[in-house]
Design a protein around this motif. Structure first.
Motif, PDB file in Angstrom:
ATOM      1  N   ASP A  61       0.848  -1.195   0.000  1.00 51.65           N
ATOM      2  CA  ASP A  61       0.000   0.000   0.000  1.00 51.65           C
ATOM      3  C   ASP A  61       0.884   1.246   0.000  1.00 51.65           C
ATOM      4  O   ASP A  61       1.563   1.537   0.996  1.00 51.65           O
ATOM      5  CB  ASP A  61      -0.904  -0.020   1.227  1.00 51.65           C
ATOM      6  CG  ASP A  61      -1.927   1.106   1.214  1.00 51.65           C
ATOM      7  OD1 ASP A  61      -1.775   2.061   0.428  1.00 51.65           O
ATOM      8  OD2 ASP A  61      -2.882   1.041   2.014  1.00 51.65           O
ATOM      9  N   SER A  62       0.861   1.990  -1.084  1.00 46.71           N
ATOM     10  CA  SER A  62       1.716   3.176  -1.180  1.00 46.71           C
ATOM     11  C   SER A  62       1.245   4.299  -0.275  1.00 46.71           C
ATOM     12  O   SER A  62       2.013   5.237   0.000  1.00 46.71           O
ATOM     13  CB  SER A  62       1.757   3.671  -2.633  1.00 46.71           C
ATOM     14  OG  SER A  62       0.462   4.062  -3.070  1.00 46.71           O
ATOM     15  N   TYR A  63       0.005   4.256   0.206  1.00 46.69           N
ATOM     16  CA  TYR A  63      -0.475   5.277   1.127  1.00 46.69           C
ATOM     17  C   TYR A  63      -0.020   4.981   2.554  1.00 46.69           C
ATOM     18  O   TYR A  63       0.128   5.885   3.368  1.00 46.69           O
ATOM     19  CB  TYR A  63      -2.008   5.376   1.070  1.00 46.69           C
ATOM     20  CG  TYR A  63      -2.503   5.930  -0.244  1.00 46.69           C
ATOM     21  CD1 TYR A  63      -2.445   7.289  -0.520  1.00 46.69           C
ATOM     22  CD2 TYR A  63      -3.017   5.065  -1.221  1.00 46.69           C
ATOM     23  CE1 TYR A  63      -2.888   7.791  -1.736  1.00 46.69           C
ATOM     24  CE2 TYR A  63      -3.468   5.564  -2.439  1.00 46.69           C
ATOM     25  CZ  TYR A  63      -3.395   6.928  -2.691  1.00 46.69           C
ATOM     26  OH  TYR A  63      -3.823   7.431  -3.892  1.00 46.69           O
ATOM     27  N   GLU A  64       0.179   3.710   2.853  1.00 45.46           N
ATOM     28  CA  GLU A  64       0.611   3.338   4.197  1.00 45.46           C
ATOM     29  C   GLU A  64       2.050   3.776   4.449  1.00 45.46           C
ATOM     30  O   GLU A  64       2.355   4.378   5.483  1.00 45.46           O
ATOM     31  CB  GLU A  64       0.478   1.829   4.395  1.00 45.46           C
ATOM     32  CG  GLU A  64       0.723   1.385   5.817  1.00 45.46           C
ATOM     33  CD  GLU A  64       0.426  -0.085   6.018  1.00 45.46           C
ATOM     34  OE1 GLU A  64       0.451  -0.516   7.183  1.00 45.46           O
ATOM     35  OE2 GLU A  64       0.191  -0.804   5.028  1.00 45.46           O
ATOM     36  N   ILE A  65       2.954   3.475   3.522  1.00 45.92           N
ATOM     37  CA  ILE A  65       4.327   3.968   3.590  1.00 45.92           C
ATOM     38  C   ILE A  65       4.710   4.444   2.198  1.00 45.92           C
ATOM     39  O   ILE A  65       5.022   3.633   1.319  1.00 45.92           O
ATOM     40  CB  ILE A  65       5.331   2.889   4.073  1.00 45.92           C
ATOM     41  CG1 ILE A  65       4.903   2.267   5.404  1.00 45.92           C
ATOM     42  CG2 ILE A  65       6.723   3.513   4.218  1.00 45.92           C
ATOM     43  CD1 ILE A  65       5.877   1.225   5.937  1.00 45.92           C
ATOM     44  N   PRO A  66       4.685   5.742   1.954  1.00 47.18           N
ATOM     45  CA  PRO A  66       5.046   6.267   0.632  1.00 47.18           C
ATOM     46  C   PRO A  66       6.482   5.941   0.249  1.00 47.18           C
ATOM     47  O   PRO A  66       7.329   5.661   1.106  1.00 47.18           O
ATOM     48  CB  PRO A  66       4.847   7.779   0.791  1.00 47.18           C
ATOM     49  CG  PRO A  66       3.904   7.924   1.946  1.00 47.18           C
ATOM     50  CD  PRO A  66       4.214   6.787   2.864  1.00 47.18           C
ATOM     51  N   ALA A  67       6.732   6.006  -1.049  1.00 48.98           N
ATOM     52  CA  ALA A  67       8.043   5.644  -1.578  1.00 48.98           C
ATOM     53  C   ALA A  67       9.170   6.461  -0.952  1.00 48.98           C
ATOM     54  O   ALA A  67      10.247   5.924  -0.629  1.00 48.98           O
ATOM     55  CB  ALA A  67       8.054   5.809  -3.095  1.00 48.98           C
TER      56      ALA A  67
END
Length: 416
Positions: free
Chosen positions: A318-324
């Motif tokens: 999930d990119s919203y949980e831990i962004p790049a």
């Protein structure tokens, strides 16, 4: 005959060796814990000895604190002020080097290993600065080697790197470790010969990996088998991979990362292509042949002027949980493990020094003592940093070493 101390007024009572302690280190490894470990490893002495097992456990840790000192000098530092405190029996003398070695041989490496496994737990609490990312404890795995005494037994057990004229001057002990990045505490370790690969050693660390961790690793540790073994613990991973690792792009995510497949070795190009098509269509992927991951790619121009591409594969989909960007920043914390291992090799052992134990069992015992000494000092620094709101890994390790060494010398007779 075993020396004893008779109670007179406020003087301590019992055997002299019952009053040998390591100051702040004793607080971390209590007498009850030592007794538990000695019972479990069946190393409790069957008769009263001048150097009982619980004292030798503390002595081996003290060897880590005073690495450059002779065996008998380490013991002198432990008991140096017993006379001043009224707990010195005039008939008791510091044991000879031979007696100390015999006591170490009776103890063996097992209690030191068991004590480390029992006591070396993660130190960061919820408020420890720099220790967490999205409620995950930042940890890293890495490996290093230590030169050991050049004896036939050590060569046979640990081996040398290289061969012939290019063989290493000393046999080498290989150590793989799991470190808590925010505190530099090493919370897991595996010892082996230098020719045992770091992936093989690292595989034995999975038993201490916990689901609340985000485990970081460099490209040298990545393999399909090891990545899956760690992922199966329930922990999240963020591992760098090299250009040789085949990655099948599935779809882009809003933060610039993308979902992809990593494959079991040996799959044909056609099989990999069909798996990607299945993933894009939302089909189920057989976990025995491929795993869905998220890929973060970035460069660090100030460190790599040539624009070297860093590729991370993570189980955090999930990119919203831990962004790049947060994952890329977190990956740099992997260097904290190298710093932790460097503290042992430079600040405790001393740059270029050799583990001087002559037999493999005593080499391993000494290594566990070094790891325990490092852990105790790091625990002390966390205890000091947390109430003040400091980041523990910003506190001076060498200053902590000096404080503990003074404690050992000045308060040697604190009863465990």
């Amino acid at each position: 005959m075993t020396s004893s101390v008779v109670e007179t007024g406020s003087r301590p009572w019992g055997r002299l060796t019952d009053h040998i302690g390591l100051g702040v280190v004793s607080a971390r490894f209590s007498r009850d814990l030592l007794e538990e470990v000695l019972n479990r490893t069946e190393r409790r002495e069957k008769r009263t000895r001048r150097l009982p097992a619980h004292v030798m456990v503390r002595y081996v840790i003290a060897m880590g604190l005073f690495f450059a000192e002779s065996y008998d000098e380490v013991m002198r530092r432990l008991v140096g002020n017993l006379r001043t405190l009224g707990s010195w029996d005039d008939d008791w003398q510091v044991p000879t080097k031979s007696a100390i070695t015999q006591a170490r041989q009776r103890l063996g490496p097992e209690p030191m290993k068991a004590l480390f496994e029992r006591a070396a737990v993660p130190l960061a609490n919820a408020g420890t600065k720099g220790a967490w990312l999205a409620r995950r404890r930042l940890c890293a795995i890495d490996a290093t080697s230590f030169d050991v005494a050049d004896t036939p037994a050590n060569v046979e057990r640990f081996g040398r790197t290289g061969s012939g004229p290019k063989a290493s001057a000393y046999p080498k002990l290989h150590v793989a470790a799991l470190a808590e990045c925010g505190t530099h505490a090493i919370v897991g370790a595996v010892l082996g010969p230098c020719r045992t690969g770091e992936r093989t050693l690292a595989a034995d660390l999975t038993g201490i990996v916990e689901p609340d961790m985000l485990v970081l690793a460099d490209a040298g540790l990545y393999s399909w088998e090891l990545f899956n073994r760690y992922a199966d613990t329930g922990a999240d991973l963020a591992w760098r991979v090299g250009a040789s690792v085949s990655i099948g792009h599935v779809r882009w995510l809003p933060d610039g990362s993308y979902l992809a497949l990593v494959y079991r070795p040996g799959l044909s190009a056609g099989r990999r292509r069909r798996l990607v098509e299945l993933a894009r269509a939302g089909g189920d992927i057989d976990p025995d042949v491929a795993r869905l991951v998220r890929v973060v790619e970035y460069t660090v121009p100030e460190r790599n002027p040539d624009g070297e591409l860093i590729t991370l594969v993570t189980t955090v989909l999930d990119s919203y949980e831990i962004p790049a960007l947060d994952l890329a920043a977190a990956y740099q914390q992997r260097w904290e493990e190298e710093s932790a291992l460097g503290e042992i090799k430079t600040d405790l052992r001393g740059r270029g020094e050799v583990l001087r134990s002559k037999t493999p069992d005593l080499v391993e015992q000494q290594m566990w003592g070094l790891l325990l000494a490092h852990y105790a000092i790091r625990a002390l620094l966390v205890d000091a940093a947390d109430p003040a709101g400091y980041d523990p890994d910003r506190m001076s390790f060498i200053q902590g070493v000096r404080v503990v060494r003074r404690q050992v010398t000045d308060q040697a007779a604190i009863t465990p």
